[in-house]
Design an enzyme around this catalytic site. Sequence first.
Site, PDB file in Angstrom:
ATOM      1  N   ARG A   1      52.383 -75.819  40.795  1.00  0.00           N
ATOM      2  CA  ARG A   1      52.972 -76.983  41.489  1.00  0.00           C
ATOM      3  C   ARG A   1      52.542 -78.284  40.812  1.00  0.00           C
ATOM      4  O   ARG A   1      53.344 -79.193  40.638  1.00  0.00           O
ATOM      5  CB  ARG A   1      52.550 -76.991  42.965  1.00  0.00           C
ATOM      6  CG  ARG A   1      53.334 -75.991  43.750  1.00  0.00           C
ATOM      7  CD  ARG A   1      53.064 -76.011  45.223  1.00  0.00           C
ATOM      8  NE  ARG A   1      54.009 -75.071  45.838  1.00  0.00           N
ATOM      9  CZ  ARG A   1      53.971 -74.669  47.088  1.00  0.00           C
ATOM     10  NH1 ARG A   1      53.040 -75.122  47.898  1.00  0.00           N
ATOM     11  NH2 ARG A   1      54.877 -73.830  47.552  1.00  0.00           N
TER      12      ARG A   1
ATOM     13  N   TYR B   1      62.027 -75.093  42.032  1.00  0.00           N
ATOM     14  CA  TYR B   1      61.066 -73.972  41.915  1.00  0.00           C
ATOM     15  C   TYR B   1      59.644 -74.401  42.282  1.00  0.00           C
ATOM     16  O   TYR B   1      59.350 -75.572  42.388  1.00  0.00           O
ATOM     17  CB  TYR B   1      61.149 -73.262  40.570  1.00  0.00           C
ATOM     18  CG  TYR B   1      60.988 -74.040  39.279  1.00  0.00           C
ATOM     19  CD1 TYR B   1      60.361 -75.265  39.206  1.00  0.00           C
ATOM     20  CD2 TYR B   1      61.476 -73.493  38.095  1.00  0.00           C
ATOM     21  CE1 TYR B   1      60.209 -75.930  38.011  1.00  0.00           C
ATOM     22  CE2 TYR B   1      61.330 -74.156  36.880  1.00  0.00           C
ATOM     23  CZ  TYR B   1      60.694 -75.370  36.860  1.00  0.00           C
ATOM     24  OH  TYR B   1      60.541 -76.030  35.681  1.00  0.00           O
ATOM     25  N   GLU B   2      58.826 -73.400  42.507  1.00  0.00           N
ATOM     26  CA  GLU B   2      57.456 -73.597  43.033  1.00  0.00           C
ATOM     27  C   GLU B   2      57.467 -74.297  44.393  1.00  0.00           C
ATOM     28  O   GLU B   2      56.573 -75.068  44.713  1.00  0.00           O
ATOM     29  CB  GLU B   2      56.575 -74.394  42.046  1.00  0.00           C
ATOM     30  CG  GLU B   2      56.468 -73.833  40.659  1.00  0.00           C
ATOM     31  CD  GLU B   2      56.041 -72.384  40.631  1.00  0.00           C
ATOM     32  OE1 GLU B   2      55.518 -71.888  41.641  1.00  0.00           O
ATOM     33  OE2 GLU B   2      56.253 -71.751  39.592  1.00  0.00           O
ATOM     34  N   GLY B   3      58.487 -74.020  45.174  1.00  0.00           N
ATOM     35  CA  GLY B   3      58.608 -74.626  46.499  1.00  0.00           C
ATOM     36  C   GLY B   3      59.475 -75.866  46.406  1.00  0.00           C
ATOM     37  O   GLY B   3      59.114 -76.834  45.732  1.00  0.00           O
TER      38      GLY B   3
END
Length: 595
Positions: A296, A436-438
């Site tokens: 993140r 991506y990655e939340g």
Amino acid sequence: LSTYIAPLDEIRFVLNDLINISKLSEQIGSDVLADAELVDAILEQAARFAEQVLAPLNTVGDRHGAKWKDGQVSTAPGFIGAYNKFVESGWNNVVIAEKNGGQGLPNLLCAALQEMFVSANKSFCFCPELTAFAVKALENAASEELKQQYIPNLVSGKWTATMNLTEPQAGSDVGALRTRAMLQEDGSYRIFGQKIFISYGEHDLAENIIHLVLARIPGAPEGSRGVSLFVVPKILPESGIRNDVVCTGVEHKMGNHGSPTCTLVYGDSGEGATGWLVGELNMGLKAMFVMVNSARFNVGLEGVALGELAYQQAKSYAQERIQGRLATGGSDSVTIIRHPDVRRMLLVMRSQTEAMRALAYTIAATRDRTASCIDQIEKRSHQSFVDLMIPIFKGWASETAIDVTSTSIQVHGGIGYIEESGVSQPFRDVRVAAIYEGTTSIQAHDLVERKLVNNGGKAYQAWRYQIEICLTELAQRDDPTLLTIHHHLQSAVTAMDSAVTWAIENYAEYKLEVLAGSVPLLRLCGMVAGGWLLARSATVAKTQLLNAPYASGFLPRKVQSAHFYACHVLPEVNSLAMVAKGVGMATLALGEEAF
Ligand SMILES: Cc1cc2nc3c(=O)[nH]c(=O)nc-3n(C[C@H](O)[C@H](O)[C@H](O)COP(=O)(O)OP(=O)(O)OC[C@H]3O[C@@H](n4cnc5c(N)ncnc54)[C@H](O)[C@@H]3O)c2cc1C
């Protein structure tokens, strides 16, 4: 097509003058950071590598893409050579701890290196980046035997690694995953299932690919509490036999064409792919989150990197393109950089990129302090700052970079919309950073629920105290520019306080309303964080300018960025605070049938 020039002056300023690398070196006991010449040499070598090896392949990767054929994936021409050089130069393991065979450079320095590499070629960087994160996850949770079997070849770059969370029905909700893991008599597991969107799930850069796969064993609790982590190699290291995992295709994407995004099928031949449990059963999400949290931060850093690349392209073009006459008159056509609105766009790009960089490096330096701190209270306070800032930075920087790279297209006019110009690539490449990655929504929920409400606002108050110190310093300086910055920062901070307090106070009773305004809340927190650090940069630059009042170039530019950001970006915080507090009722007034 313009090339990338690593912004070393800017990077040095943030490291030396904003963060104060020599003080940090004492705090964290880093011999590397204490040696200014060594730091400079590392930065310059990385800059050369980025400019000369990675940047020339950026367009090649975009145009050629990664190609799938019969389960094999070939990367774009030149990627294999660049990967070998990357590994030979040791850039792949700078962030990996020395005890694992890496170089263990401080996070701060690694952030600067990573920024340059990603600006030069984002698609290439995914592969070594994911591998370094996987080493961290294995180091944190795997058995000694697994560590010894996998870590050395990952650190040397002989093998690479992936993270396998996503399935067709399990994206943001990782707990919905269905991949199964069946225990065997010898203690290994057989893995069955399908993973999608797996970056570098198959490629030709390295001998073996080590997949870190989330799956559930029979009878595991529903949701995220029943998820376990497994290490599943493409080729079984003991026997050299091909494991039962197949890449059935790569995605055709909007950007990041050089990075293969793969569908992986485990256990298609019926026997299942052989894997081993990492850490404890049903604790997989926790083990995987070591990888996710690092990722993140790096996704936020992608925002800095592509903001910088887009700014460089737009600035060069604006300095060359002749169009129109000055609004104040004259018969000659001028370069477009002389038109006020083009300047405004360039400064929107530059100041926001500098703000994102300042926050990125501040977080990285705080991670270094956290890692080395012996005093437990101080350590917790550093960790709370990092925990608060990760969702803010990831969400704000990725969304801001989309705006910045889009503005570059605007500066270029029509040619910016034409593929051959290469101007759209940073925009297309960075668009996914908010996904991506939340996604940004997931970051905003994390911010409100875990980092503000559950924390009782303590981490926020500690951060506010740091901003207060900056405000006091600005107010004490008898300088009209710093006083203007003070005015806008104070007003933005007051608005942020009211929105954060409102969210914390109303969360229990009006959860949906608070969450409806959570993305604006996240964005305004990011804007203020950037404004705070640019204000600090301006005070430092102004102090240095006292000894060189007629200096031109870098220092006046730093002051201008902070001044511009205060006048252009910070006023938006007031309206976003109103949105964060007021949008809930209107959003939720009617049911789904009204859409
Ligand atoms: C190029 C690329 C590379 C990737 N690489 C990897 C990889 O290496 N490994 C891996 O495992 N995955 C990878 N992914 C997958 C990525 O992490 C997911 O796409 C992402 O987590 C979103 O999941 P989703 O696509 O299913 O969207 P969804 O979860 O279906 O989301 C759709 C929309 O609904 C919103 N939403 C969903 N749930 C909520 C909620 N609870 N509250 C509010 N809003 C919500 C989202 O914010 C989003 O706007 C990659 C994806 C891409 C495109």
